[in-house]
Write an enzyme that holds these catalytic residues in place. Sequence first.
Site, PDB file in Angstrom:
ATOM      1  N   THR A   1       4.388   2.403  -1.957  1.00 28.98           N
ATOM      2  CA  THR A   1       5.548   2.026  -2.764  1.00 28.98           C
ATOM      3  C   THR A   1       6.836   2.646  -2.257  1.00 28.98           C
ATOM      4  O   THR A   1       7.912   2.167  -2.558  1.00 28.98           O
ATOM      5  CB  THR A   1       5.331   2.444  -4.227  1.00 28.98           C
ATOM      6  OG1 THR A   1       5.071   3.861  -4.270  1.00 28.98           O
ATOM      7  CG2 THR A   1       4.143   1.711  -4.812  1.00 28.98           C
TER       8      THR A   1
ATOM      9  N   ASP B   1       0.808  -1.216   0.000  1.00 30.15           N
ATOM     10  CA  ASP B   1       0.000   0.000   0.000  1.00 30.15           C
ATOM     11  C   ASP B   1       0.841   1.265   0.000  1.00 30.15           C
ATOM     12  O   ASP B   1       0.311   2.368   0.013  1.00 30.15           O
ATOM     13  CB  ASP B   1      -0.945   0.007   1.208  1.00 30.15           C
ATOM     14  CG  ASP B   1      -0.183   0.107   2.525  1.00 30.15           C
ATOM     15  OD1 ASP B   1       1.030  -0.151   2.511  1.00 30.15           O
ATOM     16  OD2 ASP B   1      -0.806   0.441   3.544  1.00 30.15           O
TER      17      ASP B   1
END
Length: 573
Positions: A472, A470
């Site tokens: 990066t 969720d």
Amino acid sequence: MLASTAGAPGEASKPGTVRDPVCGMSVDPRSSPHRFEYAGTVRYFCCAHCLTRFAADPERYLRPPPAPGQADAASVALMYTCPMHPQVRRGAPGSCPICGMALEPLTPAAQAVPSAELRDMTRRCWIAAALALPVVVLSMTAHARAAGLHAAFSPRLSQWVQLLFATPAVLWAGWPLLLRGWDSVRQRSLNMFSLIALGVGAAYVDSLAATLVPRLFPARMLAVSGTVPVYYEAAAVITVLVLLGQVLELRAREKTGSALRALLNLAPKSAHRVRSDGGDEEVPLEQVHVGDRLRIRPGDSLPVDGVVLEGHSAVNESMVTGESVPVEKQAGAQVIGGTINGAGSLLMRAEKVGAQTLLARIVQRVSEAQRSRAPIQHLADVVSAWFVPAVIGAAIVAFVAWMILGPPPAFAYALVAAVSVLIIACPCALGLATPMSVMVGLGQGASAGVLIKDADALERLEKVDTLVIDKTGTLTEGRPRVSGVVPTRDFQERVVLTLAASLERASEHPLAGAIVAAAQHRALPLGEIAHFRAVPGEGITAELDGQPVAVGNAKLLADLGISTAALDGQAGE
């Protein structure tokens, strides 16, 4: 009188049983012979060893456990547990009363402490190997006449020499193994040491009787030399091999704590405390208390969790968040112990110390996860519970079958067959493979920054085929680098990077190094700047060749009246 139900913190007794206040095991008060009355209450114990420890200091085991979150790391480290049976708790190192494995500390020490048991087992293994070697050589001379040793040692003398070397190898070097085997029988919890003790004991006792009182054996058991066959070499070699396995196991278990020790060592051993008169003093980390003011110098690791009172800096929190970019910290910001301060100086107030810091809680959680039991271990436990009695039954059947059907001397063949079944079928790997794999896997994960909740989660992870992230930004190489330069139509990429690197060369910001490295990689000539000024949390300004230049975020550029509308769309991608 009342029966004690006190036991391990957080554990409940099974119906009809009570808790041993020393190790926390469930005890049936109707059948346990080990009991002790104290303060009008009868306490029940799993074995005489626990009773003796309790009688020596009852208050130590009866004092209430600390409130959640208040446990002191030093007191937790004094407790030992079994990696295969986490319900076992002892206040001193020793062997598990259930499986015989060596107990290990609940929480690893920050510094690697040489294992006394590893040293002892290593010494016993080497000495046993040295003693077993001549026993094996003498035993094999009967099968290798070309060696010429049979001429110097008569069969009778060879047996006495073998007895001389095998006795200390079995009874001294192998004493811990025999003792664990006896404990398993006494505790009615048969395990691999039960088989080892039976096999080694049977081989040694039979050989001892054959050497000392050979007339007790039937004449048909006599060899051509007129002596009864002995099996000293089997008893000695088996002892050496089992001791070697113990040494390898202890070494592997000692290494699994290295990842946790690496986490613990992220926190410094001392801190710079600010006295009431404003001066600094260096104190050990154990003497830091909640409310103390601590000075954090550039490049220091933060000693404890707390809040920034003064100063401005960037703190590398990648060990907790995984973010490669250090986080800007100023007055009012929360900081975490074990994270690394950047080039600025901070004054902080300690809010969580000792076992309450985030780092200590992470270490404790990983340590508990290493001792958690995977679902497959329950299957191994069930198999082990039936396997050991089955092996003993098979050994008895083999002995009886050879006595009835075997060629003469039937007793000798029957004994060898029974001992072979006991030793070869020893389920060492069955009981050790899963817990050792869990310990190593969780330890290696912790060293890589991956914290796994428990063994159950680790086992279920094998079925995962899709990983959804969720954020990066946490999937990085751990250090920032310039991946691209987007100039406006009025500038070229080469010029933008040269201007930025010329200013960032004088900056202490964590992103400055990445920009300078990118310029150096392209061999760009950097200019000399003047009137350098750092704006905390925004960027830097300076003059390059008499022209004003600024590098910073959108707020800094807006304050300088520079429009970024042309790049806002690309910056948000």
